[in-house]
Design a protein around this motif. Structure first.
Motif, short mmCIF file in Angstrom:
data_model
loop_
_atom_site.label_atom_id
_atom_site.label_comp_id
_atom_site.label_asym_id
_atom_site.label_seq_id
_atom_site.Cartn_x
_atom_site.Cartn_y
_atom_site.Cartn_z
N MET A 1 0.82 -1.19 0.00
CA MET A 1 0.00 0.00 0.00
C MET A 1 0.87 1.26 0.00
N TRP A 2 1.85 1.33 0.90
CA TRP A 2 2.70 2.51 0.96
C TRP A 2 3.55 2.65 -0.29
N PHE A 3 3.88 1.52 -0.93
CA PHE A 3 4.69 1.55 -2.15
C PHE A 3 3.93 2.27 -3.27
N MET A 4 2.65 1.97 -3.43
CA MET A 4 1.84 2.62 -4.46
C MET A 4 1.66 4.11 -4.15
N TYR A 5 1.53 4.44 -2.88
CA TYR A 5 1.40 5.83 -2.48
C TYR A 5 2.67 6.60 -2.83
N ALA A 6 3.82 6.05 -2.49
CA ALA A 6 5.10 6.69 -2.82
C ALA A 6 5.30 6.76 -4.32
N SER A 8 2.97 6.95 -6.58
CA SER A 8 2.08 7.97 -7.15
C SER A 8 2.67 9.36 -6.96
N TRP A 9 3.30 9.64 -5.81
CA TRP A 9 3.94 10.94 -5.61
C TRP A 9 5.15 11.11 -6.51
N LEU A 10 5.90 10.05 -6.72
CA LEU A 10 7.04 10.11 -7.63
C LEU A 10 6.58 10.38 -9.06
N SER A 11 5.52 9.71 -9.47
CA SER A 11 5.01 9.93 -10.83
C SER A 11 4.48 11.35 -10.98
N LEU A 12 3.86 11.88 -9.94
CA LEU A 12 3.39 13.27 -9.99
C LEU A 12 4.56 14.24 -10.16
#
Length: 161
Positions: A1-6, A8-12
């Motif tokens: 879960m935290w991996f996808m959150y991180a 998503s911020w990196l992709s942003l």
């Protein structure tokens, strides 16, 4: 879960960097076009507004217009927060009704020799003073800034003999 959150911020962050580079490349291209076709730029700006403004940074009219721009943006944001419109329509309003003419003035600063339309005598306004300050033959304006940034980020290769 935290991996996808991180992730998503990196992709942003990557997307913001790409959009910023695309905007800078577009501004550089527009500045090149304006320097190349100053007469056409003059006509386009003249038809967008009927007179090229006389700008004095300390005049009450200029200060009041800056304050009114902030008030106008505040009221527009407040209106669009209360009434639902698709994002594309909101962006179209801001682009064509609020930002088009100031953007045209900003990009037109790269044109040389004071050939853009003016209603005042040469040397009496900020724009003509901006063009006459530097040495003749030297490039001025936003192209110098973009060229400096380009050389700082992507230095040209030197041929070694």
């Amino acid at each position: 879960m935290w991996f996808m959150y991180a992730l998503s911020w990196l992709s942003l962050l990557i997307q913001v960097a790409f959009v910023t580079l695309a905007i800078a490349a577009g501004l550089y291209y527009l500045a090149e076009l304006i320097e190349e076709y100053t007469v056409a730029t003059s006509r386009i700006i003249k038809y967008m507004i009927w007179t090229f403004p006389f700008i004095m940074l300390t005049s009450p009219n200029f200060i009041l217009s800056c304050v009114l721009v902030v008030v106008n943006h505040y009221l527009a944001f407040q209106y669009f927060a209360e009434e639902y419109y698709p994002f594309s329509e909101v962006l179209a309003y801001f682009t064509f009704c609020l930002w088009l003419i100031p953007f045209a003035f900003f990009v037109s600063l790269s044109a040389g020799e004071n050939v853009l339309p003016s209603t005042v005598q040469p040397g009496d306004d900020v724009v003509s003073n901006y063009f006459t300050k530097g040495k003749r033959g030297k490039r001025s304006g936003i192209l110098v800034v973009f060229s400096f940034i380009k050389e700082a980020i992507l230095p040209s290769r030197q041929k070694i003999y």
